[in-house]
Enzyme design. Sequence first.
Site, PDB file in Angstrom:
ATOM      1  N   GLY A  69      43.588  30.409  38.939  1.00 31.07           N
ATOM      2  CA  GLY A  69      42.228  30.495  38.409  1.00 31.07           C
ATOM      3  C   GLY A  69      41.486  31.618  39.121  1.00 31.07           C
ATOM      4  O   GLY A  69      42.090  32.474  39.783  1.00 31.07           O
ATOM      5  N   LYS A 123      52.294  26.227  38.631  1.00 35.03           N
ATOM      6  CA  LYS A 123      53.244  25.291  38.008  1.00 35.03           C
ATOM      7  C   LYS A 123      53.246  25.430  36.479  1.00 35.03           C
ATOM      8  O   LYS A 123      54.081  24.831  35.817  1.00 35.03           O
ATOM      9  CB  LYS A 123      52.902  23.861  38.410  1.00 35.03           C
ATOM     10  CG  LYS A 123      51.571  23.354  37.890  1.00 35.03           C
ATOM     11  CD  LYS A 123      51.281  21.948  38.361  1.00 35.03           C
ATOM     12  CE  LYS A 123      49.907  21.490  37.877  1.00 35.03           C
ATOM     13  NZ  LYS A 123      49.575  20.137  38.317  1.00 35.03           N
ATOM     14  N   GLU A 161      19.290  27.346  33.861  1.00 38.56           N
ATOM     15  CA  GLU A 161      19.882  26.015  33.708  1.00 38.56           C
ATOM     16  C   GLU A 161      19.129  25.031  34.577  1.00 38.56           C
ATOM     17  O   GLU A 161      18.429  25.429  35.510  1.00 38.56           O
ATOM     18  CB  GLU A 161      21.371  26.037  34.093  1.00 38.56           C
ATOM     19  CG  GLU A 161      22.237  26.641  33.015  1.00 38.56           C
ATOM     20  CD  GLU A 161      23.713  26.703  33.377  1.00 38.56           C
ATOM     21  OE1 GLU A 161      24.105  26.189  34.438  1.00 38.56           O
ATOM     22  OE2 GLU A 161      24.467  27.288  32.584  1.00 38.56           O
ATOM     23  N   ASP A 167      46.924  18.777  43.310  1.00 39.74           N
ATOM     24  CA  ASP A 167      48.129  19.186  44.051  1.00 39.74           C
ATOM     25  C   ASP A 167      47.804  19.819  45.414  1.00 39.74           C
ATOM     26  O   ASP A 167      48.447  19.512  46.417  1.00 39.74           O
ATOM     27  CB  ASP A 167      48.949  20.198  43.229  1.00 39.74           C
ATOM     28  CG  ASP A 167      49.369  19.634  41.878  1.00 39.74           C
ATOM     29  OD1 ASP A 167      49.334  18.400  41.703  1.00 39.74           O
ATOM     30  OD2 ASP A 167      49.731  20.434  40.996  1.00 39.74           O
ATOM     31  N   HIS A 172      30.280  14.650  34.385  1.00 34.75           N
ATOM     32  CA  HIS A 172      29.460  15.337  33.380  1.00 34.75           C
ATOM     33  C   HIS A 172      29.086  14.317  32.312  1.00 34.75           C
ATOM     34  O   HIS A 172      29.922  13.519  31.911  1.00 34.75           O
ATOM     35  CB  HIS A 172      30.261  16.496  32.765  1.00 34.75           C
ATOM     36  CG  HIS A 172      29.403  17.475  32.029  1.00 34.75           C
ATOM     37  ND1 HIS A 172      28.844  17.193  30.806  1.00 34.75           N
ATOM     38  CD2 HIS A 172      28.987  18.724  32.349  1.00 34.75           C
ATOM     39  CE1 HIS A 172      28.127  18.236  30.413  1.00 34.75           C
ATOM     40  NE2 HIS A 172      28.202  19.178  31.330  1.00 34.75           N
ATOM     41  N   ARG A 203      22.235  16.010  36.010  1.00 35.32           N
ATOM     42  CA  ARG A 203      23.498  15.608  35.395  1.00 35.32           C
ATOM     43  C   ARG A 203      23.902  14.178  35.744  1.00 35.32           C
ATOM     44  O   ARG A 203      24.347  13.419  34.885  1.00 35.32           O
ATOM     45  CB  ARG A 203      24.551  16.596  35.896  1.00 35.32           C
ATOM     46  CG  ARG A 203      25.771  16.660  35.104  1.00 35.32           C
ATOM     47  CD  ARG A 203      26.586  17.835  35.556  1.00 35.32           C
ATOM     48  NE  ARG A 203      26.153  19.059  34.897  1.00 35.32           N
ATOM     49  CZ  ARG A 203      26.750  20.235  35.046  1.00 35.32           C
ATOM     50  NH1 ARG A 203      27.783  20.351  35.849  1.00 35.32           N
ATOM     51  NH2 ARG A 203      26.323  21.293  34.407  1.00 35.32           N
ATOM     52  N   HIS A 231      34.247  15.777  36.229  1.00 36.79           N
ATOM     53  CA  HIS A 231      34.027  17.197  35.911  1.00 36.79           C
ATOM     54  C   HIS A 231      34.328  18.109  37.093  1.00 36.79           C
ATOM     55  O   HIS A 231      35.027  19.108  36.950  1.00 36.79           O
ATOM     56  CB  HIS A 231      32.570  17.350  35.476  1.00 36.79           C
ATOM     57  CG  HIS A 231      32.191  18.716  35.005  1.00 36.79           C
ATOM     58  ND1 HIS A 231      32.863  19.367  34.000  1.00 36.79           N
ATOM     59  CD2 HIS A 231      31.184  19.552  35.403  1.00 36.79           C
ATOM     60  CE1 HIS A 231      32.302  20.557  33.794  1.00 36.79           C
ATOM     61  NE2 HIS A 231      31.300  20.691  34.640  1.00 36.79           N
ATOM     62  N   ARG A 289      27.048  19.498  43.108  1.00 31.65           N
ATOM     63  CA  ARG A 289      27.103  20.943  42.866  1.00 31.65           C
ATOM     64  C   ARG A 289      26.004  21.373  41.901  1.00 31.65           C
ATOM     65  O   ARG A 289      25.791  20.737  40.862  1.00 31.65           O
ATOM     66  CB  ARG A 289      28.467  21.296  42.258  1.00 31.65           C
ATOM     67  CG  ARG A 289      28.652  22.746  41.892  1.00 31.65           C
ATOM     68  CD  ARG A 289      29.976  22.904  41.205  1.00 31.65           C
ATOM     69  NE  ARG A 289      30.009  22.102  40.001  1.00 31.65           N
ATOM     70  CZ  ARG A 289      29.853  22.587  38.771  1.00 31.65           C
ATOM     71  NH1 ARG A 289      29.679  23.881  38.591  1.00 31.65           N
ATOM     72  NH2 ARG A 289      29.878  21.798  37.727  1.00 31.65           N
ATOM     73  N   SER A 305      30.112  27.032  40.774  1.00 30.55           N
ATOM     74  CA  SER A 305      31.527  26.918  41.165  1.00 30.55           C
ATOM     75  C   SER A 305      32.323  28.192  40.901  1.00 30.55           C
ATOM     76  O   SER A 305      33.133  28.603  41.738  1.00 30.55           O
ATOM     77  CB  SER A 305      32.188  25.723  40.484  1.00 30.55           C
ATOM     78  OG  SER A 305      31.733  25.574  39.178  1.00 30.55           O
TER      79      SER A 305
HETATM   80  C1  SIN Z   1      28.140  22.812  31.345  1.00 29.08           C
HETATM   81  O1  SIN Z   1      28.097  23.851  30.675  1.00 29.08           O
HETATM   82  O2  SIN Z   1      27.558  21.793  30.994  1.00 29.08           O
HETATM   83  C2  SIN Z   1      28.936  22.794  32.610  1.00 29.08           C
HETATM   84  C3  SIN Z   1      28.613  23.927  33.485  1.00 29.08           C
HETATM   85  C4  SIN Z   1      28.950  23.651  34.908  1.00 29.08           C
HETATM   86  O3  SIN Z   1      29.491  22.595  35.198  1.00 29.08           O
HETATM   87  O4  SIN Z   1      28.647  24.480  35.778  1.00 29.08           O
END
Ligand code: SIN
Length: 563
Positions: A10, A32, A119, A222, A243, A287, A355, A390, A395
């Site tokens: 990632g 993997k 946000e 893992d 979430h 959230r 999430h 978070r 992230s």
């Molecule tokens: C979302 O778009 O609701 C998730 C975004 C995030 O978890 O940072």
Amino acid sequence: MTDVLVIGTGVAGLSAALSAAEAGARVTVVTKAALSHTATDRAQGGMAAMTGSLPGGNPTDSVRLHVQDTLVAGAGLCDPLVVHGVVRDSAAAVRDLTGRGVAFDRVAGPDSPWVQGLEAAHSVSRILHAGGDATGHAIQEALSARAREMAHGGHIRLCEYTLVTDVIVAGDRVVGCTARPVLPGRELGGEEFLPADHVVLATGGAGQLYPWTTNPPVATGDGIALALRAGAEVRDLEFFQFHPTALAAPGSFLISEAVRGEGAVLRNQHGRRFMTDVDPREELAPRDVVARAVFAVRTASDDGAAYLDCSTIPVPSGLTRAEFLARRFPSIHAELTRRGIDWSTEWVPVSPAAHYLMGGIATDALGRTTVPGLWAAGECARTGMHGANRLASNSLLEAAVLGRRIGELLGDSGAPSDVWPVARGTDPEPRELPHCDSTTAESFSRAALQRTMWQGAGVFRTAEGIERAKAGLESWLAAASSSDEEDTAAAPGTLTDAEDRNLLTVGHALVCATLARAESRGAHQRADHPATDPRLATSTAWIASGSAAPTPERTDHADSLSR
Ligand code: SIN
């Protein structure tokens, strides 16, 4: 030349691998699955970044504001030094990503300012997106393309469909890993030793511990299990962010918070909007508040359902609702259409879903773990950036910054000591996870594990429920280790077997941590301890049973930690 082995592909893993290779290290990257089967690829939210110093950035933002928003969300458990360092380096990470080909959305054409989204819980507009709701995919595509290019040039060795089975520690440091190829049908081939001077764990999260998750199928904890087996310390595993709005259907799927941001509302089975009774911020409450409300409605209803109604979203003139949704949320629209759901007219059934894991492998601000030569970044790491909860869109940022930072250090012959010298000071002493030896529960299956975790360490937790989950997990772990003793050739035969073992290891550590925190804080909500206890504003640290605890040292590392 330094040999670096990166596990995971990632944003954290590939940023580390590319930066290390560009700085002269010999890099092997192992995953993997295929290169792009990652949580990054699925990330619909954006990347929060302090871009005031960049052309097209937001000059009204500041390091101070972004740090402050992150610390508030983290509910007293962030490490302010780490948060400051990540936010400060966010502009450099954005510059790096754009240099590698990530095209963040712009207001109007190539040289116009970036679209900067606002946000929940961010005090200014600072969220970069790419392709609307496909930010993670855009980042993954760009980094994967660059990694393949470097592999063709012989600068990186890429090993897809290869499972790392153990990190090997000899004497007091990492010397490499053992790995097995993943064959068609998920069978595992013969074990091979991959030598390395440094191993970077960037394996993502552990959402597959739960029946409802927004994480991809590969998110089986893992890296955290590998770290525990190698004797490294893990921290704060009790903090798992749920979430509120994942599609309530098998193989769940995230319906981004941004959909509620556009005006969608939540309804119970009778069509009543329930968030208006719960919080003045309604559907845009934090959230965890919305997740608990959706959970309560689903638990109370006959059909176990809560719904997201998108018919309340205002649509710009000249577009139909379906056209607007397809344009604004291309990934969600494509997935719901593929599943036969017309979300412009139908209510979408939703459930809270696992999430993001805030806890993980304990690292310092440079990504060093408590085992020399072992590094960690991204969701599997607990750097101190996210604390108990978070802040949305932090992230991708943390993973990009830490991945890049580790890569630069490892490519650099002047890298600092590769072990995190834990100066205990205010840091918690690690506790040993209990040894498991009683076998009483139902027989193990992935579904039984997920059900147990959802009931015992899900959205709401109680001592009784957690104890029950802990007993179940301990019994499965004891059964697994006694079958290993009886049959020394009982190495997992398939990728699924190996993942199940990792999930059990991580699930057990998570329930132990959940039981130990007798308060509610951030994403961790105890129905039997609903208040936050100011005396518990500290991390919990754990090591595997039988691991030697790292020796506390007196050090003054403020310089190296803040870089
Ligand atoms: C979302 O778009 O609701 C998730 C975004 C995030 O978890 O940072």
